[in-house]
Scaffold this active site. Structure first.
Site, mmCIF file in Angstrom:
data_model
loop_
_atom_site.group_PDB
_atom_site.id
_atom_site.type_symbol
_atom_site.label_atom_id
_atom_site.label_comp_id
_atom_site.label_asym_id
_atom_site.label_seq_id
_atom_site.Cartn_x
_atom_site.Cartn_y
_atom_site.Cartn_z
ATOM 1 N N LYS A 79 0.753 -1.747 0.046
ATOM 2 C CA LYS A 79 0.002 -0.024 -0.273
ATOM 3 C C LYS A 79 1.324 1.760 -0.057
ATOM 4 O O LYS A 79 1.558 0.895 0.622
ATOM 5 C CB LYS A 79 -0.716 -0.277 1.874
ATOM 6 N N SER A 154 -9.560 2.076 3.117
ATOM 7 C CA SER A 154 -8.702 2.708 2.369
ATOM 8 C C SER A 154 -7.715 1.913 1.285
ATOM 9 O O SER A 154 -7.190 2.221 -0.054
ATOM 10 C CB SER A 154 -8.916 3.626 3.014
ATOM 11 N N SER A 178 -9.939 -0.046 7.034
ATOM 12 C CA SER A 178 -9.069 -0.158 5.912
ATOM 13 C C SER A 178 -9.292 -1.224 5.410
ATOM 14 O O SER A 178 -8.203 -1.401 4.323
ATOM 15 C CB SER A 178 -8.556 0.989 5.955
#
Length: 486
Positions: A79, A154, A178
């Site tokens: 990420k 996210s 997330s």
């Protein structure tokens, strides 16, 4: 059959027997990315040159005895709020589009030590603020099961890349759900560890008391292996827990006989899609058939979790993002009139609307005259929520419910209604406020889209969470189903 459909042990054996090379695995990743990522858009940055160099080096170790551990040679995505030396880390924000870190996050260093191969950086909501991946300042990521729908956020890029078979597994971060929510939306496994179990050093902070790095994988066994590699105390992280790390793999016994499961009535109340409720109830019956005991309980302060979370998270974001001023790093506005104008222009141009919204909310909550009424009150509510969990865990081993109240929603359907978007995290937020572990595993489908089952455990009891998740998974086939990407 994709190489990424093989189990970890199968890949490792083939590597050791030289039936397979690390270069083959890296080739598989980039070929798949070339085939489908134009539609999914999970990646922000590919690190192909370094990945191929790493693969070549690791291939030289095959058969020499230095190819240690089951993560050896496996392609992974990171990420883009987890810093990577020499590879841009943007947090999907224009503010950091030119930020090139000079060090690796602890989790990245640990994966390199485990000889995994980083393929590239994955898309996300800007600074991890969002639940749909539509808040990225670069592009939207789409759900591999149906590209008209969001992948969640996210960590939407991290979930979509695994679901689409672009990487073997990925790392995400979880501040209010997330990791778990996009895992549920994309039909994969997502684990949020206990706060402090995995180092946050090198994770660009959103809300420091809530953020936690964790794995997104195709199955529970892979999640246990990845957690084993990244967990542990880190002196560079002041919030890192000094605890012994158990053998998570040995916990996957499949035995849940006599295990006490709590089902909070608040998690199955109004607002839960009936198809999601049915999938969760069917999953609970599966656990009961394996000998677990399921009983209804109450977590009475759950209804206040979303309000408390957004006050606390926004307040911490306001503080953490104050460092982004256009002076030390990141994008600097051109031709400012003075220093204050530099701050104003750089932040106005660099931050997107959701980030600005949360900074303003957080600054207001922390301001003189409002601190006690908002921030302090939210902290007190957080304590009540944690006490609710503590009381239930006095009598029960795990708490189970839906990961999200619905399956994925359509792209663009909630982007103009932030309050509705915030409520999608209503099932996951309490776990972050309490700092305890939870995992999302696939448990069915609603209108062709995956549904996630959330299993919540006691602090530092990832072993039980993984054991229950694995036992359920071994008695269902949802984790084996893959999206058909045209």
């Amino acid at each position: 059959m994709s190489l990424f459909e093989l189990k970890l042990q199968e890949i490792h054996t083939k590597l050791q027997d030289r039936q397979l090379t690390v270069t083959d695995l890296v080739d598989e990743a980039y070929a798949r990315i070339g085939q489908v990522d134009g539609k999914i858009k999970a990646f922000l940055k590919l690190d192909e040159e370094n990945a191929r160099a790493a693969a070549k080096s690791l291939d030289g170790q095959l058969g020499s005895g230095s190819a240690r551990g089951l993560l050896f040679g496996l392609p992974i995505g990171i990420k883009d709020n987890i810093v990577t030396e020499g590879v841009t880390t943007t947090c999907a924000s224009q503010f950091l589009r030119n930020f090139n870190p000079v060090y690796d996050a602890t989790v990245v260093a640990k994966l390199k030590d485990a000889q995994a191969v980083s393929i590239g950086k994955l898309n996300m909501d800007e600074f991890a603020m969002g639940g749909s991946n539509e808040n990225s300042s670069f592009h939207t990521t789409y759900n591999p099961w149906n590209t008209d729908y969001v992948p969640g956020g996210s960590s939407g890029g991290s979930a979509a890349a695994v679901a689409a078979g672009e990487v073997y597994f990925s790392l995400g971060s979880d501040t209010g759900g997330s990791i778990r929510q996009p895992a549920a939306y994309c039909g994969i496994v997502g684990l949020k560890p206990t706060y402090g179990l995995v180092s946050r050093f090198g994770l660009v902070a959103f809300a420091s008391s809530l953020d936690q790095i964790g794995p997104l994988t195709k199955n529970v066994e892979d999640s246990a292996y990845l957690l084993q590699a990244i967990a542990g105390h880190d002196p560079q992280d002041s919030t890192s827990a000094k605890v012994d790390i158990p053998d998570y793999i040995s916990a996957l016994s499949g035995d849940v006989k006599g295990l006490r499961v709590a089902l909070p009535k608040e998690y199955m109340s109004e607002g839960i899609d009936p198809k999601v409720r049915d999938a969760v109830m069917t999953a609970l019956k599966t656990l009961e058939s394996l000998g677990a005991v399921v009983e209804e309980v109450s977590l009475p302060h759950s209804e206040y979790a979303v309000a408390a979370y957004y006050l606390l998270a926004s307040s911490e974001a306001s503080s953490n993002l104050a460092r982004f001023d256009g002076v030390r790093y990141g994008v600097r506005a051109e031709n400012p009139k003075n220093l204050l104008d530099l701050y104003h222009k750089s932040r106005s141009e660099g931050f997107g609307p959701e980030v600005k919204r949360r900074i303003m909310l957080g600054t207001y909550a922390l301001s003189s005259g409002y601190y006690d009424a908002y921030y302090l009150k939210a902290q007190k509510v957080r304590t009540l929520i944690k006490q609710d969990f503590d009381r239930v865990f006095e009598s029960y081993d795990v708490i189970i419910g839906p990961t999200a109240p619905t399956a994925a929603f359509k792209v663009g359907s909630q982007v103009d209604n932030p309050l509705t978007m915030y409520l999608n995290d209503i099932m996951t937020i309490p776990v972050n406020l309490a700092g305890i572990p939870a995992i999302s595993v696939p448990c069915g489908f609603a209108d062709g889209l995956p549904v996630g089952l959330q299993i919540i455990g006691k602090a530092l009891d990832e072993s039980t969470v993984l054991r229950v998740a694995h036992a359920y998974e071994q008695n269902t086939d949802f984790h084996k189903q893959r999206p058909a990407i045209d």
